[in-house]
Design a protein around this motif. Structure first.
Motif, short mmCIF file in Angstrom:
data_model
loop_
_atom_site.label_atom_id
_atom_site.label_comp_id
_atom_site.label_asym_id
_atom_site.label_seq_id
_atom_site.Cartn_x
_atom_site.Cartn_y
_atom_site.Cartn_z
N LYS A 1 -99.47 35.53 88.14
CA LYS A 1 -99.87 36.62 87.25
C LYS A 1 -98.80 37.70 87.13
CE LYS A 1 -103.43 36.55 89.74
NZ LYS A 1 -104.60 36.85 90.54
N ASP A 2 -97.80 37.66 87.97
CA ASP A 2 -96.71 38.64 87.96
C ASP A 2 -95.64 38.19 86.96
OD1 ASP A 2 -95.01 40.69 88.50
OD2 ASP A 2 -94.35 39.90 90.43
N THR A 3 -95.95 38.34 85.69
CA THR A 3 -95.06 37.82 84.65
C THR A 3 -93.80 38.66 84.48
OG1 THR A 3 -96.30 39.00 82.96
CG2 THR A 3 -96.92 36.72 83.38
N LEU A 4 -93.84 39.92 84.84
CA LEU A 4 -92.64 40.76 84.70
C LEU A 4 -91.52 40.27 85.61
CD1 LEU A 4 -94.22 44.32 84.47
CD2 LEU A 4 -93.24 42.94 82.64
N THR A 5 -91.86 39.90 86.82
CA THR A 5 -90.85 39.38 87.74
C THR A 5 -90.40 37.98 87.30
OG1 THR A 5 -91.91 40.60 89.52
CG2 THR A 5 -90.34 38.91 90.17
N PHE B 1 -86.37 35.42 85.66
CA PHE B 1 -85.82 34.10 85.97
C PHE B 1 -85.91 33.13 84.81
CE2 PHE B 1 -87.37 35.90 90.03
CZ PHE B 1 -86.15 36.04 90.66
N LEU B 2 -86.26 33.63 83.62
CA LEU B 2 -86.33 32.79 82.43
C LEU B 2 -85.16 33.11 81.51
CD1 LEU B 2 -90.13 32.99 81.52
CD2 LEU B 2 -88.94 31.17 82.72
N ALA C 1 -95.30 28.52 89.45
CA ALA C 1 -95.93 29.75 88.96
C ALA C 1 -95.70 29.93 87.47
CB ALA C 1 -95.40 30.95 89.74
N VAL C 2 -94.49 29.63 87.00
CA VAL C 2 -94.19 29.76 85.57
C VAL C 2 -95.02 28.76 84.78
CG1 VAL C 2 -92.39 29.40 83.83
CG2 VAL C 2 -91.90 30.75 85.87
N LYS C 3 -95.12 27.54 85.28
CA LYS C 3 -95.91 26.52 84.58
C LYS C 3 -97.38 26.91 84.51
CE LYS C 3 -92.71 22.86 85.81
NZ LYS C 3 -92.48 21.65 86.62
N ARG C 4 -97.91 27.48 85.58
CA ARG C 4 -99.31 27.93 85.56
C ARG C 4 -99.50 29.08 84.58
NH1 ARG C 4 -100.31 27.74 92.04
NH2 ARG C 4 -100.69 25.51 92.14
#
Length: 65
Positions: free
Chosen positions: A16-20, A24-25, A50-53
């Motif tokens: 859920k921590d999409t800012l962090t 890395f994207l 985590a990114v895939k989820r």
């Protein structure tokens, strides 16, 4: 340079921590390689999960237009 998550002493990566995670994207939405992110192997694998989820739950886009 050391792993970002090892420096903060974090074992788990929250999807859920999409800012962090956006750090890395790439601009195209792809997950950057270990050489570019400077993450250890364990945290790189957990970051990918985590990114895939987050993508499945529409918190992050699959691709950027």
């Amino acid at each position: 340079m050391h792993c970002h998550y090892c420096q903060k002493n974090q074992k788990d990566i929250d999807f859920k921590d999409t800012l962090t995670q956006r750090r890395f994207l790439a601009l195209s939405g792809k997950i950057k390689s270990r050489k570019k992110t400077n993450l250890c192997a364990q945290h790189q694998r957990r970051l990918a999960q985590a990114v895939k989820r987050a993508r499945i739950l529409a918190l992050l886009p699959f691709v950027r237009p």
